[in-house]
Design an enzyme around this catalytic site. Structure first.
Site, short mmCIF file in Angstrom:
data_model
loop_
_atom_site.label_atom_id
_atom_site.label_comp_id
_atom_site.label_asym_id
_atom_site.label_seq_id
_atom_site.Cartn_x
_atom_site.Cartn_y
_atom_site.Cartn_z
N SER A 23 22.70 -2.10 1.77
CA SER A 23 22.04 -3.36 1.83
C SER A 23 22.83 -4.51 1.24
O SER A 23 23.76 -5.00 1.85
CB SER A 23 20.74 -3.10 1.21
OG SER A 23 19.89 -3.71 0.79
N LYS A 31 22.16 -0.16 6.15
CA LYS A 31 20.84 -0.79 6.09
C LYS A 31 20.98 -2.27 6.34
O LYS A 31 21.54 -3.00 5.53
CB LYS A 31 20.19 -0.55 4.73
CG LYS A 31 18.79 -1.15 4.66
CD LYS A 31 18.15 -0.88 3.33
CE LYS A 31 16.72 -1.40 3.33
NZ LYS A 31 16.66 -2.86 3.54
N ASP A 86 35.13 -8.92 7.04
CA ASP A 86 35.23 -9.70 8.28
C ASP A 86 36.06 -10.96 8.11
O ASP A 86 36.67 -11.44 9.07
CB ASP A 86 33.83 -10.08 8.78
CG ASP A 86 33.11 -8.92 9.45
OD1 ASP A 86 33.66 -7.80 9.46
OD2 ASP A 86 31.99 -9.12 9.95
#
Length: 438
Positions: free
Chosen positions: A318, A343, A329
């Site tokens: 999470s 999650k 990224d």
């Protein structure tokens, strides 16, 4: 029925949770009939509060193809002899959504969740373990700046009694409940240190729990700042800020951020922490039941641009995945370890009128590249799988994490030490640590 008021505390938890307060869903008191007042006093009132919250906020407005209106009729059409019976019926109704993160919390569980996410507790600041061989409780460590640490309690001390009650047959949970209590009240512990026994009286206070631990290690010629973040509680960003700044003052060359075993926490805190490492670019985007997108960006507030490795494992979930995904990224860090939990859901946590709570999935989140990590998790750039023996060693001897005995940390150090000289724009030569090199 009146719509519940907006959140009282704008905290978003990553399991991911928004804490709200549910007001009465009935008519104002002045216009209630005696029947309505009777309903409010019954267990059915809490069931209806919970049903209304799910009806309003649940991320899937088809309710997983469940007839949610029919669920309400079933809940309110039954008679309940106790709140526990009503709670059980509510849990069964929520289970029909087949969403483990949309769940009911009884008052005790809701209080525990609030305490966990607040990063604080009321007590004296002791971490305990049961010494079965000696039939006693041992102190693992006193929390820094706590009543216990200020009174000189030490790691390894044994607690023989709490307020005169022997700990010989007490488990850790029982002892913790006895030691914790109202701020400002005293608790007396009988301590054994070596052959000496003595009493110490501690006054309970609010204690900020440490979520961040950091250290500096010289690895060859590289000064590595190691930061372990155990959860994204409400004080974690403040502690992270202090750790980064202290390590910068000590002249680190690179950072390791350890998110292994971190189950998540507050979304707002994960965003603040990501912004400490990332100067520009997207961090995360969330999408609610109406398709509304909330895209969250870095704000040019990074504290450092030094090389960074992030350690993850299957239990990094999470909020951990939000931070790891943002840094990966944007090419800010190398992710090392194993695939994370997967999650990608946001929950709101609502308080109900009887002190219980309700966690409801309200949104889906995506990494900056638009990746849905549900069930797939974040894939590391460099995979390092520990053996069972290595895992057991780090579990038993936590002080070995972030040392040469830790294979995942060691791989980060190895990558740091593969440095390559480059020329800067003004012609001066500098060294960079190429963390994207295979």
């Amino acid at each position: 029925m009146n719509r519940p008021q907006p959140i009282v505390q704008p905290l978003t938890l990553v399991s991911t949770v928004v804490f709200t307060t549910a007001v009465s869903l009935l008519n104002p008191l002045s216009s209630r009939t005696s029947q309505a007042a009777s309903f409010e006093d019954s267990p059915k009132a809490v069931l209806d509060e919970a049903w209304q919250i799910v009806n309003r906020d649940y991320v899937d407005d088809t309710f997983r193809q469940i007839d949610w209106q029919q669920v309400r009729e079933e809940l309110l059409g039954q008679e309940y002899s106790s709140r526990e019976q009503a709670y059980a019926a509510l849990r069964r109704a929520l289970a029909r959504l087949d969403d483990p993160y949309t769940r009911f919390l009884d008052p005790e569980a809701f209080e525990a969740l609030n305490e966990q996410t607040s990063g604080e507790l009321s007590g004296v600041g002791l971490r305990l373990e049961r010494d079965n061989e000696r039939q006693s409780l041992s102190i693992v460590e006193p929390i820094p700046n706590s009543p216990a640490s200020r009174e000189g309690i030490r790691e390894g001390d044994r607690i023989l009694a709490i307020d005169g009650n022997s700990t010989r047959h007490m488990d850790v949970d029982d002892a913790s409940q006895r030691i914790r209590g109202t701020v400002g009240t005293p608790v007396t512990l009988r301590i054994q240190r070596g052959e000496r026994e003595f009493d110490v009286t501690l006054v309970r206070s609010r204690i900020e729990l440490p979520a961040v631990h950091h250290s500096l290690s010289l690895e060859g010629e590289t000064r590595v700042g190691y930061i372990r973040l155990s959860e994204f509680s409400s004080h974690a960003h403040e502690q992270m800020y202090r750790a980064i700044e202290e390590l910068k003052k000590e002249g680190v060359d690179a950072f390791v951020l350890d998110l292994r075993g971190n189950p998540g926490g507050l979304l707002s805190v994960s965003i603040q922490i990501a912004r400490m490492w990332l100067n520009e670019g997207a961090i995360v985007s969330t999408v609610d039941r109406h398709g509304r997108v909330d895209a969250i960006e870095a704000t040019r507030t990074a504290l450092t641009d030094l090389p960074l490795a992030v350690l993850v494992d299957r239990n990094s979930a999470s909020a951990s995945e939000i931070v790891a995904g943002a840094l990966q990224d944007n090419g800010r860090a190398t992710i090392i370890g194993t695939q994370t939990f997967g999650k990608a859901l946001v929950q709101s946590v609502n308080s109900l009128s009887d002190g219980s709570g309700l966690a409801v999935t309200v949104a889906h989140y995506f990494t900056p590249n638009g990746t849905d990590i549900s069930e797939n998790g974040i894939r590391p750039d460099t995979r390092v799988e520990m053996t069972r023996d290595q895992q057991l060693l780090l579990s038993r001897e936590g002080h070995r994490r972030g040392t040469s005995a830790d294979p995942v940390y060691s791989r980060a150090v190895d990558l740091f030490q593969r440095e390559a000289p480059i020329a800067t724009s003004n012609g001066a030569e500098m060294k960079v640590l190429d963390l994207k090199r295979p």
